[in-house]
Design a protein around this motif. Structure first.
Motif, short mmCIF file in Angstrom:
data_model
loop_
_atom_site.label_atom_id
_atom_site.label_comp_id
_atom_site.label_asym_id
_atom_site.label_seq_id
_atom_site.Cartn_x
_atom_site.Cartn_y
_atom_site.Cartn_z
N SER A 1 62.32 30.15 69.34
CA SER A 1 61.59 28.92 69.05
C SER A 1 60.53 28.60 70.10
CB SER A 1 62.56 27.74 68.96
OG SER A 1 63.04 27.39 70.25
N SER A 2 60.61 29.30 71.24
CA SER A 2 59.71 29.07 72.38
C SER A 2 59.89 27.68 72.98
CB SER A 2 58.24 29.25 71.95
OG SER A 2 58.02 30.58 71.50
N LYS A 3 61.04 27.06 72.72
CA LYS A 3 61.33 25.77 73.31
C LYS A 3 62.09 25.95 74.62
CE LYS A 3 61.33 22.82 69.23
NZ LYS A 3 62.08 21.80 68.45
N GLU A 4 62.13 24.92 75.43
CA GLU A 4 62.84 24.98 76.69
C GLU A 4 64.09 24.11 76.63
OE1 GLU A 4 60.24 23.92 79.85
OE2 GLU A 4 58.92 25.65 79.57
N MET A 5 65.11 24.52 77.37
CA MET A 5 66.33 23.73 77.44
C MET A 5 66.10 22.51 78.31
SD MET A 5 69.17 26.78 77.84
CE MET A 5 70.45 25.59 78.22
N LYS A 6 66.64 21.39 77.87
CA LYS A 6 66.53 20.17 78.64
C LYS A 6 67.54 20.18 79.78
CE LYS A 6 64.59 17.04 75.23
NZ LYS A 6 64.71 15.71 74.58
N GLY A 7 67.28 19.36 80.77
CA GLY A 7 68.16 19.34 81.94
C GLY A 7 69.43 18.56 81.75
N HIS A 8 69.48 17.69 80.74
CA HIS A 8 70.66 16.87 80.52
C HIS A 8 71.20 17.12 79.12
CE1 HIS A 8 69.91 14.70 84.25
NE2 HIS A 8 68.65 14.60 83.88
N HIS A 9 72.49 17.35 79.04
CA HIS A 9 73.12 17.63 77.75
C HIS A 9 74.40 16.82 77.64
CE1 HIS A 9 70.41 21.03 78.05
NE2 HIS A 9 71.03 21.40 79.15
N ASN A 10 74.79 16.56 76.42
CA ASN A 10 76.05 15.88 76.17
C ASN A 10 77.17 16.89 76.33
OD1 ASN A 10 78.37 14.64 75.04
ND2 ASN A 10 77.11 13.39 73.69
N LEU A 11 77.93 16.77 77.41
CA LEU A 11 78.98 17.73 77.70
C LEU A 11 80.01 17.81 76.57
CD1 LEU A 11 80.52 19.67 79.55
CD2 LEU A 11 81.53 17.66 80.67
N ASN A 12 80.34 16.67 75.99
CA ASN A 12 81.34 16.66 74.93
C ASN A 12 80.89 17.47 73.73
OD1 ASN A 12 83.22 15.06 76.29
ND2 ASN A 12 82.24 13.16 75.63
N ILE A 13 79.60 17.42 73.41
CA ILE A 13 79.08 18.20 72.28
C ILE A 13 79.22 19.69 72.57
CG2 ILE A 13 77.03 18.79 70.94
CD1 ILE A 13 78.07 16.04 70.29
N VAL A 14 78.82 20.11 73.76
CA VAL A 14 78.88 21.53 74.12
C VAL A 14 80.32 22.02 74.15
CG1 VAL A 14 78.28 23.25 75.85
CG2 VAL A 14 76.75 21.31 75.44
N LEU A 15 81.21 21.22 74.72
CA LEU A 15 82.62 21.61 74.79
C LEU A 15 83.24 21.71 73.40
CD1 LEU A 15 83.97 19.60 77.85
CD2 LEU A 15 83.46 22.04 77.72
N GLN A 16 82.83 20.86 72.48
CA GLN A 16 83.36 20.93 71.13
C GLN A 16 82.86 22.17 70.40
OE1 GLN A 16 84.51 17.72 68.61
NE2 GLN A 16 83.48 16.24 69.91
N VAL A 17 81.66 22.62 70.74
CA VAL A 17 81.18 23.87 70.16
C VAL A 17 82.08 25.02 70.61
CG1 VAL A 17 79.29 25.55 70.10
CG2 VAL A 17 78.79 23.10 69.96
N VAL A 18 82.47 25.00 71.89
CA VAL A 18 83.39 26.01 72.40
C VAL A 18 84.73 25.92 71.66
CG1 VAL A 18 84.70 26.81 74.42
CG2 VAL A 18 82.34 26.02 74.69
N GLN A 19 85.24 24.72 71.56
CA GLN A 19 86.55 24.50 70.96
C GLN A 19 86.60 24.87 69.49
OE1 GLN A 19 88.27 20.62 71.79
NE2 GLN A 19 89.29 20.58 69.81
N GLU A 20 85.53 24.58 68.75
CA GLU A 20 85.54 24.83 67.30
C GLU A 20 85.11 26.24 66.94
OE1 GLU A 20 86.84 22.81 65.09
OE2 GLU A 20 87.33 21.50 66.79
#
Length: 229
Positions: A76-95
């Motif tokens: 996508s040529s986009k850049e990752m932001k510096g702040h993320h919702n940890l709970n969202i990322v952890l739920q991706v791992v969990q699910e």
């Protein structure tokens, strides 16, 4: 793919080859979360700790999901932001670690890519994705074709994730399918006789799980109304 089939395949792989596969998965995951660790070390360490506690079979699935998300971000040529919702990322791992359906894992990768680049993924979107099956997603895709606020590129993007699957018949005799009733209960679609249409919640949900557009192909807010700040 059925969970029992995955288990049988895993058992049939020689220990040496399986160990290499798991190690490759760990290396892949490390590379995928490296930007998170560099920008926010605390988040990176927590995600890594969650990953390390998984079974080897689960690590392979999670690593694939994160690798796909990283690839989507790169394309996508986009850049990752510096702040993320940890709970969202952890739920991706969990699910994603228990999601044996590759096509649904692809939607989890899309959700992760959206959170890492744009942020603002609502926790309810995660809850909805946890509750739907591939059949439900295919019905939702079919309904989106009847929704004027969804452009063709969006339909093609999500449809690509479900290519090769048999078409969905939305109208079955005189009764609606279980998937339609479930999607209605989740607030994603509504009946406008004789058709099903996406709700605003359904549009927002599909926007997140269909994948991120390239930086020069931004979709206007008129087409995709969201509540992100």
């Amino acid at each position: 793919m059925d969970e029992k089939i995955v288990t049988e395949i895993a058992k049939s792989i020689p220990d040496s080859a399986w160990n290499r596969l798991v190690q490759t998965a760990c290396d892949t995951f490390e590379k995928a979360v490296a930007p998170l660790t560099e920008s926010t070390s605390g988040i990176g360490r927590l995600i890594k700790a969650k990953f390390d506690r998984l079974l080897n079979e689960e690590k392979v699935l999670v690593a694939e999901t994160f690798a796909k998300a990283k690839q989507k971000i790169t394309e996508s040529s986009k850049e990752m932001k510096g702040h993320h919702n940890l709970n969202i990322v952890l739920q991706v791992v969990q699910e994603s670690c228990k999601q044996t359906d590759e096509k649904l894992r692809d939607l989890w990768a899309n959700l992760l890519a959206t959170e890492l680049t744009e942020g603002g993924v609502h926790p309810e979107i995660v809850s909805i994705l946890k509750r739907i099956s591939s059949d439900d997603a295919r019905v939702l895709l079919k309904v989106s074709e009847n929704s004027p606020k969804i452009n063709q590129k969006f339909i093609e993007t999500l449809g690509h994730a479900f290519s090769g699957m048999s078409p969905v018949t939305i109208y079955r005799s005189k009764e609606d399918s279980f998937s339609e009733k479930l999607l209605e209960r989740l607030g994603l679609i509504k009946k406008e006789i004789p058709h099903w249409k996406l709700t605003e919640i359904g549009i927002g949900f599909l926007e997140v799980v269909s994948g991120i557009s390239s930086s020069d192909e931004e979709i206007s807010n008129d087409q995709f109304p969201t509540h992100r700040e």
